[in-house]
Write a protein that holds these residues in place. Structure first.
Motif, PDB file in Angstrom:
ATOM      1  N   ARG A   1      -1.295  -2.327  -9.638  1.00 51.07           N
ATOM      2  CA  ARG A   1      -0.365  -1.397  -9.017  1.00 51.07           C
ATOM      3  C   ARG A   1      -1.140  -0.580  -7.977  1.00 51.07           C
ATOM      4  NH1 ARG A   1       4.751   0.301 -10.335  1.00 51.07           N
ATOM      5  NH2 ARG A   1       5.322   2.486  -9.971  1.00 51.07           N
ATOM      6  N   VAL A   2      -0.655  -0.575  -6.733  1.00 52.09           N
ATOM      7  CA  VAL A   2      -1.336   0.068  -5.615  1.00 52.09           C
ATOM      8  C   VAL A   2      -0.449   1.182  -5.069  1.00 52.09           C
ATOM      9  CG1 VAL A   2      -2.400  -0.260  -3.352  1.00 52.09           C
ATOM     10  CG2 VAL A   2      -2.466  -2.115  -5.036  1.00 52.09           C
ATOM     11  N   LEU A   3      -1.005   2.381  -4.978  1.00 53.18           N
ATOM     12  CA  LEU A   3      -0.302   3.497  -4.347  1.00 53.18           C
ATOM     13  C   LEU A   3      -0.787   3.626  -2.913  1.00 53.18           C
ATOM     14  CD1 LEU A   3       1.482   6.049  -4.327  1.00 53.18           C
ATOM     15  CD2 LEU A   3      -0.491   7.321  -5.219  1.00 53.18           C
ATOM     16  N   VAL A   4       0.149   3.589  -1.968  1.00 52.07           N
ATOM     17  CA  VAL A   4      -0.164   3.744  -0.546  1.00 52.07           C
ATOM     18  C   VAL A   4       0.505   5.017  -0.063  1.00 52.07           C
ATOM     19  CG1 VAL A   4      -0.042   2.702   1.740  1.00 52.07           C
ATOM     20  CG2 VAL A   4      -0.274   1.229  -0.272  1.00 52.07           C
ATOM     21  N   THR A   5      -0.298   6.025   0.254  1.00 53.59           N
ATOM     22  CA  THR A   5       0.275   7.254   0.802  1.00 53.59           C
ATOM     23  C   THR A   5       0.458   7.089   2.310  1.00 53.59           C
ATOM     24  OG1 THR A   5      -1.812   8.378   1.325  1.00 53.59           O
ATOM     25  CG2 THR A   5      -1.002   8.532  -0.954  1.00 53.59           C
ATOM     26  N   GLY A   6       1.537   7.675   2.829  1.00 56.25           N
ATOM     27  CA  GLY A   6       1.811   7.510   4.256  1.00 56.25           C
ATOM     28  C   GLY A   6       2.158   6.073   4.610  1.00 56.25           C
TER      29      GLY A   6
ATOM     30  N   TYR B   1      -0.414  -2.151   6.561  1.00 58.91           N
ATOM     31  CA  TYR B   1      -1.130  -2.529   5.341  1.00 58.91           C
ATOM     32  C   TYR B   1      -0.152  -3.001   4.262  1.00 58.91           C
ATOM     33  CZ  TYR B   1      -4.083  -2.166   1.210  1.00 58.91           C
ATOM     34  OH  TYR B   1      -4.754  -2.429   0.045  1.00 58.91           O
ATOM     35  N   VAL B   2       0.944  -2.262   4.073  1.00 61.68           N
ATOM     36  CA  VAL B   2       1.926  -2.614   3.046  1.00 61.68           C
ATOM     37  C   VAL B   2       2.573  -3.963   3.349  1.00 61.68           C
ATOM     38  CG1 VAL B   2       4.168  -1.969   2.071  1.00 61.68           C
ATOM     39  CG2 VAL B   2       2.382  -0.238   2.352  1.00 61.68           C
ATOM     40  N   ARG B   3       3.006  -4.153   4.582  1.00 58.75           N
ATOM     41  CA  ARG B   3       3.668  -5.419   4.931  1.00 58.75           C
ATOM     42  C   ARG B   3       2.726  -6.604   4.727  1.00 58.75           C
ATOM     43  NH1 ARG B   3       5.152  -2.281   9.383  1.00 58.75           N
ATOM     44  NH2 ARG B   3       3.771  -3.472  10.756  1.00 58.75           N
ATOM     45  N   THR B   4       1.464  -6.434   5.123  1.00 55.04           N
ATOM     46  CA  THR B   4       0.494  -7.519   4.985  1.00 55.04           C
ATOM     47  C   THR B   4       0.215  -7.809   3.517  1.00 55.04           C
ATOM     48  OG1 THR B   4      -0.519  -6.852   7.076  1.00 55.04           O
ATOM     49  CG2 THR B   4      -1.802  -8.328   5.670  1.00 55.04           C
ATOM     50  N   LEU B   5       0.069  -6.766   2.706  1.00 51.72           N
ATOM     51  CA  LEU B   5      -0.194  -6.956   1.284  1.00 51.72           C
ATOM     52  C   LEU B   5       0.960  -7.700   0.620  1.00 51.72           C
ATOM     53  CD1 LEU B   5      -1.587  -4.192  -1.088  1.00 51.72           C
ATOM     54  CD2 LEU B   5       0.096  -5.839  -1.838  1.00 51.72           C
ATOM     55  N   LEU B   6       2.182  -7.248   0.880  1.00 54.31           N
ATOM     56  CA  LEU B   6       3.347  -7.872   0.241  1.00 54.31           C
ATOM     57  C   LEU B   6       3.568  -9.305   0.718  1.00 54.31           C
ATOM     58  CD1 LEU B   6       5.821  -4.850   0.328  1.00 54.31           C
ATOM     59  CD2 LEU B   6       4.693  -5.814  -1.699  1.00 54.31           C
ATOM     60  N   ALA B   7       3.117  -9.614   1.926  1.00 57.07           N
ATOM     61  CA  ALA B   7       3.258 -10.975   2.465  1.00 57.07           C
ATOM     62  C   ALA B   7       2.162 -11.914   1.988  1.00 57.07           C
ATOM     63  CB  ALA B   7       3.284 -10.929   3.991  1.00 57.07           C
ATOM     64  N   GLY B   8       1.242 -11.427   1.162  1.00 56.57           N
ATOM     65  CA  GLY B   8       0.174 -12.273   0.641  1.00 56.57           C
ATOM     66  C   GLY B   8      -1.062 -12.322   1.500  1.00 56.57           C
ATOM     67  N   GLY B   9      -1.190 -11.381   2.443  1.00 51.41           N
ATOM     68  CA  GLY B   9      -2.322 -11.397   3.356  1.00 51.41           C
ATOM     69  C   GLY B   9      -3.641 -10.958   2.741  1.00 51.41           C
TER      70      GLY B   9
END
Length: 322
Positions: A2-7, A16-24
């Motif tokens: 579980r990763v918390l991304v502030t801002g 960063y969020v889009r890349t992480l969720l896309a498997g990058g």
């Protein structure tokens, strides 16, 4: 995981969020992502995808209760949230001190209480001040010159203190100037591009000879991810792009990209306390973690200009609001 991304609804955090969720980022494959964002003027839900592994929390990093709730069950914190525009900090420093210093302290305490395994504090090369020649290494004394950079330096020192005093597993990153799609149109590249697309002049400070190193947001986020995965606790890592340009050189490239001439440059009085040159030495992250920027500036800039040309529906409301 579980990763918390502030801002995470802002420019860099959302990338960063889009890349992480896309498997990058394979090391974080399948991770659940919690975005904590107050959605001030520069953050927008339109930067984030609808995704079953994404939870959005509308909250303030200065609020201990909101932070504690968002931090529950979190393994890794990547802290992007900040007031970040130098001009705004010159007009009024209070929000910068409150968000960047106090907000970071609340997050660090929340992470300590939740016993997270890694806290990545995302900072800026501006904390070093200005450098006439050569490049800053991570052990360079901090000499910030604007209220914004001073507030970020304060947050860096708090992050260091939480590692030294409490053993919180913190890493600090300091990046050069970012650019790319989804950047709020008050920063120089999207401001100039959108002005030119609307047939308006671009405001160039002073003599235009201030120098910045340009870093594509995708390269920056890859560097952050390397630190999240393999960085040494308590260490600082500079992340650079390797393309130093004067503001005048950058402006001329943007003019060429949209087919405009130099008559579209409007010279304006220089910014108060304007740092002359930034340049980070990123040998450490390259040798320790294998970081190298992949995006050439010419290719990245062309892609960015094209994105703004094709996404008026995204930036026009934000620019009107700003």
């Amino acid at each position: 995981m579980r990763v918390l991304v502030t801002g995470g609804a802002g420019f860099i955090g959302s990338h960063y969020v889009r890349t992480l969720l896309a498997g990058g980022y394979p090391a974080f494959a399948g991770a659940e992502v919690v975005v904590l964002d107050l959605l001030t003027y520069a953050g927008t839900r339109t930067n984030l995808p609808d995704h079953p592994r994404l939870e959005f929390v509308h909250g303030d990093i200065r609020d201990p209760e909101a932070v504690a709730a968002a931090m529950a069950g979190v393994d890794v914190v990547v802290h992007f949230a900040a007031e970040s525009h130098v001009d705004r900090s010159i007009r009024g420093a209070a929000d910068f001190v409150s968000t960047n210093v106090l907000g970071t302290q609340v997050l660090l305490q929340g992470a300590l209480d939740a016993r997270v395994s890694r806290f990545v504090h995302v900072s800026t090369d501006e904390v070093y001040g200005s450098i006439d020649e050569g490049s800053w290494t991570e052990d360079r004394p901090l000499e910030p010159n604007s209220p914004y950079s001073a507030s970020k330096a304060g947050s860096d020192l708090l992050a260091r203190a939480y590692h030294r005093t409490y053993g919180l597993p913190v890493c600090i990153t300091r990046c050069s100037n970012n650019y790319g799609p989804h950047q709020f149109p008050e920063k120089v590249i999207p401001l100039f591009v959108t002005n030119l697309l609307d047939g308006k002049k671009v405001p160039l400070y002073g003599d235009g000879l201030n120098v910045r190193d340009w870093l594509h947001v995708d390269d920056h986020c890859r560097g952050i991810q390397l630190v999240a995965e393999k960085g040494r606790d308590g260490e600082v890592y500079n992340i650079g792009g390797g393309t130093e340009l004067t503001n005048l050189e950058l402006t001329r490239r943007l003019l060429a990209a949209v087919g405009a001439g130099e008559e579209m440059i409007e010279r304006v009085p220089d910014r108060l306390g304007h740092d002359r040159r930034y340049s980070v030495d990123w040998t450490k992250i390259r040798t320790e973690l294998g970081y190298e920027p992949r995006r050439s500036f010419d290719e990245g800039l062309a892609e960015t200009v094209r994105w703004y040309r094709e996404n008026r529906a995204w930036w026009e409301p934000l620019k009107a609001r700003a």
